[in-house]
Design a protein around this motif. Structure first.
Motif, mmCIF file in Angstrom:
data_model
loop_
_atom_site.group_PDB
_atom_site.id
_atom_site.type_symbol
_atom_site.label_atom_id
_atom_site.label_comp_id
_atom_site.label_asym_id
_atom_site.label_seq_id
_atom_site.Cartn_x
_atom_site.Cartn_y
_atom_site.Cartn_z
ATOM 1 N N VAL A 115 11.487 -55.428 11.104
ATOM 2 C CA VAL A 115 10.936 -56.387 12.068
ATOM 3 C C VAL A 115 11.708 -57.710 12.031
ATOM 4 C CG1 VAL A 115 9.179 -57.067 10.393
ATOM 5 C CG2 VAL A 115 8.858 -57.607 12.802
ATOM 6 N N ARG A 116 11.887 -58.285 13.216
ATOM 7 C CA ARG A 116 12.602 -59.561 13.329
ATOM 8 C C ARG A 116 11.733 -60.574 14.054
ATOM 9 N NH1 ARG A 116 17.803 -59.486 16.341
ATOM 10 N NH2 ARG A 116 16.924 -57.899 17.714
ATOM 11 N N ALA A 117 11.861 -61.839 13.686
ATOM 12 C CA ALA A 117 11.197 -62.923 14.396
ATOM 13 C C ALA A 117 12.287 -63.815 14.982
ATOM 14 C CB ALA A 117 10.302 -63.717 13.461
ATOM 15 N N ILE A 118 12.329 -63.895 16.304
ATOM 16 C CA ILE A 118 13.386 -64.664 16.968
ATOM 17 C C ILE A 118 12.795 -65.930 17.570
ATOM 18 C CG2 ILE A 118 15.172 -64.584 18.753
ATOM 19 C CD1 ILE A 118 14.756 -61.420 18.544
ATOM 20 N N ARG A 119 13.358 -67.072 17.178
ATOM 21 C CA ARG A 119 12.864 -68.340 17.711
ATOM 22 C C ARG A 119 13.223 -68.475 19.188
ATOM 23 N NH1 ARG A 119 11.804 -73.556 15.623
ATOM 24 N NH2 ARG A 119 12.321 -72.889 13.528
ATOM 25 N N GLY A 120 12.246 -68.914 19.993
ATOM 26 C CA GLY A 120 12.515 -69.086 21.414
ATOM 27 C C GLY A 120 11.356 -69.752 22.123
ATOM 28 N N VAL A 180 11.257 -64.603 27.350
ATOM 29 C CA VAL A 180 11.557 -65.527 26.254
ATOM 30 C C VAL A 180 12.982 -66.034 26.451
ATOM 31 C CG1 VAL A 180 11.780 -65.806 23.756
ATOM 32 C CG2 VAL A 180 10.008 -64.318 24.680
ATOM 33 N N GLY A 216 7.930 -70.865 20.191
ATOM 34 C CA GLY A 216 7.384 -69.986 19.170
ATOM 35 C C GLY A 216 8.380 -68.925 18.748
ATOM 36 N N PHE A 217 7.845 -67.747 18.424
ATOM 37 C CA PHE A 217 8.697 -66.684 17.895
ATOM 38 C C PHE A 217 8.350 -65.333 18.502
ATOM 39 C CE2 PHE A 217 8.291 -70.095 14.934
ATOM 40 C CZ PHE A 217 9.580 -70.279 14.449
ATOM 41 N N LEU A 218 9.389 -64.617 18.881
ATOM 42 C CA LEU A 218 9.221 -63.253 19.379
ATOM 43 C C LEU A 218 9.388 -62.277 18.218
ATOM 44 C CD1 LEU A 218 9.022 -61.307 21.882
ATOM 45 C CD2 LEU A 218 11.517 -61.258 21.827
ATOM 46 N N PHE A 219 8.364 -61.474 17.997
ATOM 47 C CA PHE A 219 8.430 -60.453 16.946
ATOM 48 C C PHE A 219 8.737 -59.109 17.581
ATOM 49 C CE2 PHE A 219 6.896 -62.482 13.033
ATOM 50 C CZ PHE A 219 6.515 -63.702 13.533
ATOM 51 N N PHE A 236 4.502 -62.303 20.927
ATOM 52 C CA PHE A 236 4.992 -63.675 20.795
ATOM 53 C C PHE A 236 3.926 -64.491 20.098
ATOM 54 C CE2 PHE A 236 6.173 -67.961 22.023
ATOM 55 C CZ PHE A 236 7.567 -67.922 22.006
#
Lengths: 72, 74
Positions: free
Chosen positions: A2-7, A41, B20-23, B56
């Protein structure tokens, strides 16, 4: 993994979204993930640029009917 | 001035933004469900799509800690 991408999540109507998708298609430097008809996003540092471009685009489109100049 | 206020409202309706953050890229449906439910529970879930296994969230730290503790428990 799993990845968390800032946006920045954008919620808008489909017509606006399609303009954003079109703006992105030139350099692919705006959108991180196209989520659904009304959500996407985008990169945090592109939000201001995007708002400006969107303004320009909408002014172009609407100028004939409703001038956006200050009427006072 | 009224016109300006109206324009400003249009601007706001046109586009809502939230940082915020997209998981994404979950290893399993179970991992996705567990984390997205936790995000909802602590009030940071903004958007999700179960089919795409993406969500998100407005914050990141608590979810990271939750994932870590979950990995340890396995």
């Amino acid at each position: 993994m799993v990845r968390a991408i800032r946006g920045v999540l954008i919620e808008c109507e489909p017509a606006i979204k399609s303009i954003i998708v079109h703006l992105d298609s030139a350099n692919n430097d705006i959108i991180i993930e196209d989520l659904d008809e009304t959500h996407l996003v985008v990169k945090e540092n592109m939000v201001q640029v995007l708002k400006q471009k969107l303004d320009d685009r909408l002014k172009e489109t609407y100028r004939p009917e409703e001038p956006l100049e200050d009427s006072e | 001035v009224v016109d300006q206020i109206r324009l400003w409202q249009l601007e706001n309706e046109r586009m809502r933004t939230m940082a915020g953050f997209l998981f994404k890229d979950f290893d399993s449906a179970e991992e996705y469900l567990s984390l997205s439910e936790y995000a909802e529970e602590i009030g940071v879930l903004v958007w999700k799509n179960d089919r795409k296994r993406m969500f998100f969230a407005s914050k990141f730290e608590q979810l990271r800690d939750y994932l870590k503790s979950r990995k340890k428990a396995e």
